[in-house]
Design a protein around this motif. Sequence first.
Motif, PDB file in Angstrom:
ATOM      1  N   GLN A 284       0.869  -1.182   0.000  1.00 44.47           N
ATOM      2  CA  GLN A 284       0.000   0.000   0.000  1.00 44.47           C
ATOM      3  C   GLN A 284       0.901   1.225   0.000  1.00 44.47           C
ATOM      4  O   GLN A 284       1.903   1.268   0.721  1.00 44.47           O
ATOM      5  N   ARG A 285       0.563   2.193  -0.824  1.00 46.80           N
ATOM      6  CA  ARG A 285       1.325   3.439  -0.899  1.00 46.80           C
ATOM      7  C   ARG A 285       0.531   4.534  -0.198  1.00 46.80           C
ATOM      8  O   ARG A 285      -0.664   4.706  -0.455  1.00 46.80           O
ATOM      9  N   VAL A 286       1.179   5.255   0.704  1.00 48.87           N
ATOM     10  CA  VAL A 286       0.532   6.352   1.427  1.00 48.87           C
ATOM     11  C   VAL A 286       0.640   7.617   0.590  1.00 48.87           C
ATOM     12  O   VAL A 286       1.748   8.070   0.272  1.00 48.87           O
ATOM     13  N   VAL A 287      -0.513   8.167   0.235  1.00 47.37           N
ATOM     14  CA  VAL A 287      -0.574   9.349  -0.620  1.00 47.37           C
ATOM     15  C   VAL A 287      -1.215  10.497   0.153  1.00 47.37           C
ATOM     16  O   VAL A 287      -2.293  10.335   0.738  1.00 47.37           O
ATOM     17  N   ALA A 288      -0.552  11.653   0.152  1.00 51.23           N
ATOM     18  CA  ALA A 288      -1.068  12.834   0.848  1.00 51.23           C
ATOM     19  C   ALA A 288      -1.567  13.860  -0.160  1.00 51.23           C
ATOM     20  O   ALA A 288      -0.836  14.252  -1.073  1.00 51.23           O
ATOM     21  N   PHE A 289      -2.814  14.277  -0.011  1.00 54.65           N
ATOM     22  CA  PHE A 289      -3.384  15.381  -0.778  1.00 54.65           C
ATOM     23  C   PHE A 289      -3.377  16.609   0.128  1.00 54.65           C
ATOM     24  O   PHE A 289      -3.907  16.558   1.256  1.00 54.65           O
ATOM     25  N   VAL A 290      -2.791  17.710  -0.341  1.00 56.86           N
ATOM     26  CA  VAL A 290      -2.641  18.882   0.520  1.00 56.86           C
ATOM     27  C   VAL A 290      -3.052  20.154  -0.208  1.00 56.86           C
ATOM     28  O   VAL A 290      -2.904  20.269  -1.423  1.00 56.86           O
ATOM     29  N   VAL A 291      -3.584  21.082   0.572  1.00 54.77           N
ATOM     30  CA  VAL A 291      -3.840  22.447   0.103  1.00 54.77           C
ATOM     31  C   VAL A 291      -2.820  23.327   0.812  1.00 54.77           C
ATOM     32  O   VAL A 291      -2.827  23.422   2.047  1.00 54.77           O
ATOM     33  N   ALA A 292      -1.929  23.932   0.043  1.00 54.60           N
ATOM     34  CA  ALA A 292      -0.798  24.667   0.621  1.00 54.60           C
ATOM     35  C   ALA A 292      -0.870  26.145   0.290  1.00 54.60           C
ATOM     36  O   ALA A 292      -1.442  26.548  -0.735  1.00 54.60           O
ATOM     37  N   THR A 293      -0.281  26.948   1.153  1.00 57.18           N
ATOM     38  CA  THR A 293      -0.229  28.390   0.913  1.00 57.18           C
ATOM     39  C   THR A 293       0.944  28.765   0.016  1.00 57.18           C
ATOM     40  O   THR A 293       1.043  29.897  -0.438  1.00 57.18           O
ATOM     41  N   GLY A 294       1.852  27.838  -0.217  1.00 55.82           N
ATOM     42  CA  GLY A 294       3.015  28.080  -1.068  1.00 55.82           C
ATOM     43  C   GLY A 294       3.629  26.753  -1.471  1.00 55.82           C
ATOM     44  O   GLY A 294       3.099  25.686  -1.140  1.00 55.82           O
ATOM     45  N   PRO A 295       4.747  26.784  -2.172  1.00 60.45           N
ATOM     46  CA  PRO A 295       5.390  25.540  -2.601  1.00 60.45           C
ATOM     47  C   PRO A 295       5.802  24.688  -1.405  1.00 60.45           C
ATOM     48  O   PRO A 295       6.338  25.188  -0.421  1.00 60.45           O
ATOM     49  N   VAL A 296       5.524  23.403  -1.490  1.00 61.67           N
ATOM     50  CA  VAL A 296       5.936  22.457  -0.459  1.00 61.67           C
ATOM     51  C   VAL A 296       6.349  21.163  -1.155  1.00 61.67           C
ATOM     52  O   VAL A 296       5.719  20.746  -2.124  1.00 61.67           O
ATOM     53  N   THR A 297       7.409  20.562  -0.704  1.00 59.48           N
ATOM     54  CA  THR A 297       7.950  19.384  -1.372  1.00 59.48           C
ATOM     55  C   THR A 297       7.631  18.113  -0.583  1.00 59.48           C
ATOM     56  O   THR A 297       7.305  18.165   0.609  1.00 59.48           O
ATOM     57  N   LEU A 298       7.747  16.989  -1.271  1.00 59.39           N
ATOM     58  CA  LEU A 298       7.525  15.707  -0.614  1.00 59.39           C
ATOM     59  C   LEU A 298       8.528  15.504   0.519  1.00 59.39           C
ATOM     60  O   LEU A 298       8.175  15.019   1.600  1.00 59.39           O
ATOM     61  N   ALA A 299       9.791  15.896   0.289  1.00 54.26           N
ATOM     62  CA  ALA A 299      10.810  15.729   1.329  1.00 54.26           C
ATOM     63  C   ALA A 299      10.447  16.530   2.577  1.00 54.26           C
ATOM     64  O   ALA A 299      10.610  16.045   3.710  1.00 54.26           O
ATOM     65  N   GLU A 300       9.954  17.747   2.387  1.00 58.35           N
ATOM     66  CA  GLU A 300       9.569  18.575   3.532  1.00 58.35           C
ATOM     67  C   GLU A 300       8.414  17.930   4.296  1.00 58.35           C
ATOM     68  O   GLU A 300       8.397  17.914   5.539  1.00 58.35           O
ATOM     69  N   VAL A 301       7.442  17.410   3.547  1.00 56.68           N
ATOM     70  CA  VAL A 301       6.284  16.776   4.174  1.00 56.68           C
ATOM     71  C   VAL A 301       6.704  15.528   4.938  1.00 56.68           C
ATOM     72  O   VAL A 301       6.249  15.284   6.058  1.00 56.68           O
ATOM     73  N   ARG A 302       7.596  14.745   4.347  1.00 57.33           N
ATOM     74  CA  ARG A 302       8.062  13.526   5.018  1.00 57.33           C
ATOM     75  C   ARG A 302       8.820  13.878   6.305  1.00 57.33           C
ATOM     76  O   ARG A 302       8.638  13.226   7.346  1.00 57.33           O
ATOM     77  N   ASP A 303       9.639  14.892   6.250  1.00 61.87           N
ATOM     78  CA  ASP A 303      10.367  15.313   7.446  1.00 61.87           C
ATOM     79  C   ASP A 303       9.410  15.795   8.533  1.00 61.87           C
ATOM     80  O   ASP A 303       9.630  15.543   9.730  1.00 61.87           O
ATOM     81  N   TRP A 304       8.372  16.488   8.121  1.00 63.39           N
ATOM     82  CA  TRP A 304       7.408  17.017   9.086  1.00 63.39           C
ATOM     83  C   TRP A 304       6.680  15.873   9.797  1.00 63.39           C
ATOM     84  O   TRP A 304       6.532  15.880  11.027  1.00 63.39           O
ATOM     85  N   VAL A 305       6.228  14.882   9.036  1.00 62.06           N
ATOM     86  CA  VAL A 305       5.554  13.729   9.648  1.00 62.06           C
ATOM     87  C   VAL A 305       6.521  12.987  10.570  1.00 62.06           C
ATOM     88  O   VAL A 305       6.168  12.590  11.689  1.00 62.06           O
TER      89      VAL A 305
END
Length: 341
Positions: A284-305
């Motif tokens: 199973q692949r975990v997919v995140a759908f996001v509404v952002a106020t500016g550019p955000v990368t997958l690496a940033e999101v992974r680090d945040w989690v």
Amino acid sequence: MEFPAGTPTRVVVDGLRAWLAGPSEPDPLVVETSGSTGTPKRVLLSRRAVLASVAATRGRLGGSGRWVLALPATYVAGVQVICRSLVAGHEPVVAEEHASLTAALGVRSTTDTFLSLVPTQLHRLLDDPAAVAALREVHTILLGGGPIDPSLRVRAEAEGMRVVATYGSAETAGGCVYDGYPLEGVGLAVAGDGRIRISGATLFDGYDGDPGLTSQVLVDGWFLTSDAGRLDDDGRLHVLGRLDDVVVTGGVNVPLPAVAARLRAHPELTAAEVVGVPDEVWGQRVVAFVVATGPVTLAEVRDWVAGAHPRSWAPRELVPVEALPMLDNGKVDRMALRERA
């Protein structure tokens, strides 16, 4: 009695008024579930169950009065708003008949005013000073229909609003657990597998046309929900998400609601939802759908989690969107997200 989606609100109000006023127990009300996680189910609710819920809500909130209807009238939350108001002897204020919800809240009354919202609605209203002023005058705001970010509630209460978080479903005649504690007459337990179980007078009679499914979820007087939870030492319920919202990716169990809640706390994200989809490599692949106020990368999101949870829980894919797809009742359309992913 049944009100299909799209039935004019006033038709629903008048129909429920007659249903509540009958001299004997009428045929059950058929309420369709939202279908946010699958095929909608047709829930049979007796008048006894609906009135038990109305009475228990009145007891917990410490009063009754006029309710403002800001939810779809054909879903259980809207049905309960109408019934609570009618039983209290007050015509519900229908928000769609006014220029805005703020205007509807401003309709003068000699009794207390109550309101039921989903988190998305409250989030938007808090950005409007006029709406905030109107909401301060409401006796109680019931908030349900999905996960509630703690920051949203803190913000509302800081503005002087009384907010009560509710948990329930059409099968329980709407919210039956308020701020983690069951209403009077409602039984609450968590099974060994973490499944939340509910009993009491507010339970539904079964699923219309589906006795097989009814027998699976109504067992020995208990409704076996599809949600996982835990009870703390004070007996307070903490809802952890749907049982099927735990996916196995790379051999690791990942609770998707916990990942989504972490993403919603990101300072650059205004909304987020997480789904699991089949993947040849990960299972199973975990997919995140996001509404952002500016550019955000997958690496940033992974680090945040990973800052709050195991890194193995972090999404493997990031999909920025302008807005999350929503159902009529204010819930995120997770089926649509899964199909897109």
